[in-house]
Design a protein around this motif. Structure first.
Motif, short mmCIF file in Angstrom:
data_model
loop_
_atom_site.label_atom_id
_atom_site.label_comp_id
_atom_site.label_asym_id
_atom_site.label_seq_id
_atom_site.Cartn_x
_atom_site.Cartn_y
_atom_site.Cartn_z
N VAL A 182 47.41 5.49 35.79
CA VAL A 182 46.06 5.24 35.27
C VAL A 182 45.04 5.29 36.40
O VAL A 182 43.93 5.80 36.23
CB VAL A 182 46.02 3.90 34.52
CG1 VAL A 182 44.61 3.50 34.18
CG2 VAL A 182 46.84 4.00 33.25
N LEU A 183 45.41 4.80 37.58
CA LEU A 183 44.50 4.84 38.72
C LEU A 183 44.18 6.28 39.12
O LEU A 183 43.03 6.60 39.43
CB LEU A 183 45.10 4.07 39.89
CG LEU A 183 44.19 3.85 41.09
CD1 LEU A 183 42.97 3.04 40.69
CD2 LEU A 183 44.94 3.17 42.20
N VAL A 209 41.80 7.67 36.46
CA VAL A 209 40.45 7.11 36.63
C VAL A 209 39.74 7.77 37.82
O VAL A 209 38.54 8.07 37.74
CB VAL A 209 40.53 5.57 36.81
CG1 VAL A 209 39.25 5.00 37.34
CG2 VAL A 209 40.89 4.92 35.49
N MET A 210 40.47 8.00 38.90
CA MET A 210 39.85 8.65 40.06
C MET A 210 39.46 10.09 39.74
O MET A 210 38.42 10.58 40.21
CB MET A 210 40.79 8.59 41.26
CG MET A 210 41.01 7.19 41.78
SD MET A 210 39.48 6.30 42.15
CE MET A 210 38.91 7.21 43.55
N MET A 211 40.28 10.81 38.95
CA MET A 211 39.92 12.17 38.55
C MET A 211 38.66 12.18 37.69
O MET A 211 37.77 13.02 37.89
CB MET A 211 41.09 12.82 37.79
CG MET A 211 42.24 13.19 38.68
SD MET A 211 43.72 13.83 37.85
CE MET A 211 43.18 14.48 36.33
N VAL A 212 38.56 11.24 36.76
CA VAL A 212 37.36 11.15 35.92
C VAL A 212 36.15 10.79 36.77
O VAL A 212 35.06 11.36 36.60
CB VAL A 212 37.58 10.12 34.79
CG1 VAL A 212 36.29 9.79 34.08
CG2 VAL A 212 38.61 10.64 33.80
N VAL A 270 45.77 10.03 25.04
CA VAL A 270 47.09 10.06 24.41
C VAL A 270 48.18 9.82 25.45
O VAL A 270 49.14 9.08 25.21
CB VAL A 270 47.30 11.39 23.66
CG1 VAL A 270 48.76 11.60 23.29
CG2 VAL A 270 46.44 11.45 22.42
N ALA A 271 48.05 10.41 26.63
CA ALA A 271 49.05 10.20 27.68
C ALA A 271 49.07 8.75 28.14
O ALA A 271 50.15 8.15 28.29
CB ALA A 271 48.75 11.12 28.86
N ILE A 272 47.90 8.16 28.34
CA ILE A 272 47.85 6.75 28.76
C ILE A 272 48.38 5.85 27.66
O ILE A 272 49.15 4.92 27.91
CB ILE A 272 46.40 6.37 29.13
CG1 ILE A 272 45.98 7.05 30.42
CG2 ILE A 272 46.26 4.86 29.28
CD1 ILE A 272 44.51 6.86 30.74
#
Length: 136
Positions: free
Chosen positions: A27-28, A31-34, A78-80
């Motif tokens: 998830v980290l 979040v960094m990609m977003v 969906v992946a998360i």
């Protein structure tokens, strides 16, 4: 082993803990990609007036862009969500569960119910059940 100056989680002692750490790291990364993508678009929009026509700001309708910014976040969600539900399922059916705790919030107090299994070979009728009510 955990240290007081440690910046990461302590070493996992069980398989569900390892899965939760892996989920946290995944998830980290997402979040960094977003954050990187949103920051890139923000800089592009803020710098565009100074680039004298190098950025195409006249796009009024782009079906491919609309499909992309609708489907890409849904794939991430969906992946998360699927990995999170898998972690919750694995924690629920764990092998070393010694007791269950049921916490009910009433209007003025919390009610705690504990179901203890003192022996692995006991039947459902042999469980010890007690309730503890606290007023806060």
């Amino acid at each position: 082993m955990s240290q007081w100056y440690q910046m990461d989680f302590p070493d996992p002692s069980s398989e569900p803990a390892r899965m939760l750490y892996c989920y946290h790291d995944t998830v980290l990364v997402i979040v960094m990609m977003v954050l990187f993508g949103v920051g890139w678009f923000l800089i592009l929009v803020l710098v565009a007036p100074f680039m004298k026509g190098l950025v195409n700001r006249d796009i009024t309708n782009s079906d491919k862009l609309e499909v992309a910014w609708t489907l890409l976040p849904s794939f991430f969600l969906v992946a998360i969500g699927s990995s999170s539900l898998l972690n919750l399922y694995e924690m629920e059916v764990g092998d070393n569960v010694g007791y269950n705790v049921s916490v009910t919030g009433h209007q003025w107090y919390w009610e705690y119910n504990y179901i203890l299994d003192l022996d692995e070979s006991t039947k459902d009728s042999d469980y010890i059940y007690f309730s503890l009510m606290k007023d806060y």
